[in-house]
Enzyme design. Structure first.
Site, PDB file in Angstrom:
ATOM      1  N   GLU A  15       0.810  -1.229   0.000  1.00 50.14           N
ATOM      2  CA  GLU A  15       0.000   0.000   0.000  1.00 50.14           C
ATOM      3  C   GLU A  15       0.846   1.283   0.000  1.00 50.14           C
ATOM      4  O   GLU A  15       0.655   2.183   0.814  1.00 50.14           O
ATOM      5  CB  GLU A  15      -0.973  -0.048   1.177  1.00 50.14           C
ATOM      6  CG  GLU A  15      -1.890  -1.250   1.087  1.00 50.14           C
ATOM      7  CD  GLU A  15      -2.795  -1.436   2.308  1.00 50.14           C
ATOM      8  OE1 GLU A  15      -2.854  -0.549   3.153  1.00 50.14           O
ATOM      9  OE2 GLU A  15      -3.424  -2.513   2.407  1.00 50.14           O
TER      10      GLU A  15
ATOM     11  N   GLU B 158      -5.304 -11.045  -1.670  1.00 48.46           N
ATOM     12  CA  GLU B 158      -6.143 -10.927  -0.462  1.00 48.46           C
ATOM     13  C   GLU B 158      -7.640 -10.947  -0.820  1.00 48.46           C
ATOM     14  O   GLU B 158      -8.433 -10.176  -0.326  1.00 48.46           O
ATOM     15  CB  GLU B 158      -5.819  -9.633   0.295  1.00 48.46           C
ATOM     16  CG  GLU B 158      -4.369  -9.479   0.683  1.00 48.46           C
ATOM     17  CD  GLU B 158      -4.077  -8.190   1.421  1.00 48.46           C
ATOM     18  OE1 GLU B 158      -5.032  -7.576   1.951  1.00 48.46           O
ATOM     19  OE2 GLU B 158      -2.899  -7.778   1.478  1.00 48.46           O
TER      20      GLU B 158
HETATM   21  O1  G3I Z   1      -5.530 -12.606  18.085  1.00 45.75           O
HETATM   22  C1  G3I Z   1      -4.326 -11.908  18.326  1.00 45.75           C
HETATM   23  C2  G3I Z   1      -3.876 -12.052  19.735  1.00 45.75           C
HETATM   24  O2  G3I Z   1      -3.628 -13.429  20.039  1.00 45.75           O
HETATM   25  C3  G3I Z   1      -2.607 -11.266  19.907  1.00 45.75           C
HETATM   26  O3  G3I Z   1      -2.103 -11.370  21.208  1.00 45.75           O
HETATM   27  C4  G3I Z   1      -2.866  -9.819  19.556  1.00 45.75           C
HETATM   28  C5  G3I Z   1      -1.563  -9.050  19.682  1.00 45.75           C
HETATM   29  O4  G3I Z   1      -1.533  -8.005  18.770  1.00 45.75           O
HETATM   30  O5  G3I Z   1      -3.349  -9.703  18.208  1.00 45.75           O
HETATM   31  C6  G3I Z   1      -4.468 -10.468  17.920  1.00 45.75           C
HETATM   32  O6  G3I Z   1      -4.548 -10.540  16.524  1.00 45.75           O
HETATM   33  C7  G3I Z   1      -5.102  -9.506  15.766  1.00 45.75           C
HETATM   34  C8  G3I Z   1      -5.183 -10.164  14.385  1.00 45.75           C
HETATM   35  O7  G3I Z   1      -5.654  -9.237  13.426  1.00 45.75           O
HETATM   36  C9  G3I Z   1      -6.076 -11.382  14.399  1.00 45.75           C
HETATM   37  O8  G3I Z   1      -7.387 -11.007  14.488  1.00 45.75           O
HETATM   38  C10 G3I Z   1      -4.173  -8.300  15.701  1.00 45.75           C
HETATM   39  O9  G3I Z   1      -4.179  -7.613  16.933  1.00 45.75           O
HETATM   40  C11 G3I Z   1      -4.679  -7.355  14.603  1.00 45.75           C
HETATM   41  O10 G3I Z   1      -3.745  -6.286  14.408  1.00 45.75           O
HETATM   42  C12 G3I Z   1      -4.766  -8.120  13.296  1.00 45.75           C
HETATM   43  O11 G3I Z   1      -5.315  -7.264  12.289  1.00 45.75           O
HETATM   44  C13 G3I Z   1      -4.919  -7.622  10.952  1.00 45.75           C
HETATM   45  C14 G3I Z   1      -4.577  -6.307  10.229  1.00 45.75           C
HETATM   46  O12 G3I Z   1      -4.267  -6.571   8.854  1.00 45.75           O
HETATM   47  C15 G3I Z   1      -3.371  -5.636  10.877  1.00 45.75           C
HETATM   48  O13 G3I Z   1      -2.275  -6.517  10.814  1.00 45.75           O
HETATM   49  C16 G3I Z   1      -6.092  -8.315  10.269  1.00 45.75           C
HETATM   50  O14 G3I Z   1      -6.301  -9.591  10.868  1.00 45.75           O
HETATM   51  C17 G3I Z   1      -5.768  -8.489   8.785  1.00 45.75           C
HETATM   52  O15 G3I Z   1      -6.906  -8.999   8.094  1.00 45.75           O
HETATM   53  C18 G3I Z   1      -5.383  -7.137   8.138  1.00 45.75           C
HETATM   54  O16 G3I Z   1      -4.999  -7.429   6.842  1.00 45.75           O
HETATM   55  C19 G3I Z   1      -4.730  -6.287   5.977  1.00 45.75           C
HETATM   56  C20 G3I Z   1      -3.533  -6.647   5.102  1.00 45.75           C
HETATM   57  O17 G3I Z   1      -2.406  -6.888   5.914  1.00 45.75           O
HETATM   58  C21 G3I Z   1      -3.262  -5.528   4.101  1.00 45.75           C
HETATM   59  N1  G3I Z   1      -4.445  -5.258   3.271  1.00 45.75           N
HETATM   60  C22 G3I Z   1      -5.622  -4.899   4.081  1.00 45.75           C
HETATM   61  C23 G3I Z   1      -5.951  -6.028   5.056  1.00 45.75           C
HETATM   62  C24 G3I Z   1      -7.188  -5.699   5.862  1.00 45.75           C
HETATM   63  O18 G3I Z   1      -6.952  -4.602   6.682  1.00 45.75           O
END
Ligand code: G3I
Length: 316
Positions: free
Chosen positions: A107, A222
């Site tokens: 991005e 994605e």
């Molecule tokens: O479940 C964990 C927990 O066990 C852990 O201790 C905690 C620590 O940070 O995080 C928790 O996981 C979360 C994870 O999603 C699973 O739900 C994270 O906090 C959270 O930041 C993470 O968000 C992800 C986000 O990117 C930021 O990394 C989303 O799942 C993921 O779908 C999203 O993906 C992005 C792509 O990288 C780029 N394109 C857009 C897409 C959607 O935003």
């Protein structure tokens, strides 16, 4: 997406490539700037993928979100040398034999930041200007010489003007990278699709041809569909058919390109889709190939038929 729990059988049967949705991001490995990276979760993912015979896609070395605490303040070349370069070298180097391709920079384009180059004014841009992209690719190539290196972005499929501007930004950046001899192998289109958008196959087809012209491999990285906001009073079955049709429209064009190397969905089941957490109206979104009870949706059959027809046209 790397699968454990009830989805494990699906991740085995349905996927040849896995991608960690968040675990390999800088902020997931390093809690706060200056901390040492914690590779426990990612080492486990790498070991599981190897045990289950899955190729692993790396996502993502450089992204303006999910950063270590304090990284948002980085702004000088010295910051890059002290924090960013070691991060890229450490992650890409650690998994040099485990990750077959990386989203090196994710991005990088953001026309709303009003730069003439249409690039996002992220902390990485603050540190090195637009050259942070080429520098990141060079570091990744040095650390993981066998990996295929991708620029990854979103919102480049639909006929809206704001997406045309993003396509222009992507093409300009790719042109610069290739002219500079940067080690880039592919462009990843995230394909977070949306049934509210206006699709014109000529517009997207032209963009795919322009990407092909760079000699790059293309990937859909994605894939999912936002459909809830304009679902109206349609039945769930109808909404799922509509989501599958959105995939068909866009992927029929992308898969027609001999440069398209693969399709990765962003999750398999709506039960664990990031889309469900975006807003209250999205909690029932039907945007992935398997529903909340892990049963296949029309999208799964649509993907299978698209791949089958592609294999006949591009047997290699
Ligand atoms: O479940 C964990 C927990 O066990 C852990 O201790 C905690 C620590 O940070 O995080 C928790 O996981 C979360 C994870 O999603 C699973 O739900 C994270 O906090 C959270 O930041 C993470 O968000 C992800 C986000 O990117 C930021 O990394 C989303 O799942 C993921 O779908 C999203 O993906 C992005 C792509 O990288 C780029 N394109 C857009 C897409 C959607 O935003």
């Amino acid at each position: 997406m790397v699968g454990g729990g009830p989805l494990a059988p699906l991740y085995d049967e349905e996927c040849s490539v896995w991608v960690p949705a968040w675990e390999m991001k800088w902020g997931a490995l390093v809690h706060a700037l200056g901390d040492s990276p914690n590779y426990e979760a990612t080492d486990a993912i790498v070991a599981t993928a190897a045990r289950r015979g899955k190729r692993l896609r790396g996502h993502t070395l450089i992204w303006h979100e999910h950063l270590p605490a304090g990284a948002e303040r980085l702004s000088t070349r010295a910051d890059w040398e002290r924090f960013v370069a070691p991060h890229v070298g450490s992650v890409a180097g650690r998994y040099r034999d485990a990750i077959f391709e990386w989203d090196v920079v994710n991005e990088a384009i953001e026309p709303n930041d009003n730069g003439a180059d249409l690039m996002r004014r992220s902390p990485f841009y603050a540190m090195l200007g637009p050259d942070y992209v080429s520098e990141a690719f060079r570091l990744a190539a040095q650390a993981a010489p066998a990996a295929r290196l991708y620029l990854n972005d979103d919102h480049v499929y639909y006929a809206e003007d704001w997406q045309e501007l993003r396509r222009t930004g992507v093409l300009r950046l790719l042109e610069r990278l290739i002219a500079a001899g940067v080690p880039i192998h592919g462009f990843g289109m995230q394909c977070h699709l949306d049934t509210r958008r206006r699709f014109d196959e000529r517009v997207f087809g032209r963009f795919v041809k322009q990407l092909e012209g760079f000699g790059l491999t293309l990937a859909i990285t994605e894939l999912d569909v936002t459909e809830a906001p304009d679902a109206g009073n349609r039945s769930v079955d109808e909404r799922r058919r509509r989501a599958a049709e959105e995939v068909r429209k866009v992927l029929a064009v992308a898969l027609d390109s001999p440069a398209l190397a693969g399709v990765v969905t962003w999750g398999l089941s709506d039960a664990d889709s990031w889309l469900r957490h975006r807003s209250p109206e999205m909690v029932t979104n039907q945007g992935l190939p398997f529903d909340d009870t892990y049963r296949p949706t029309p999208m799964r059959d649509m993907l299978a038929s698209l791949f089958a027809s592609t294999r006949t046209r591009h047997p290699t």
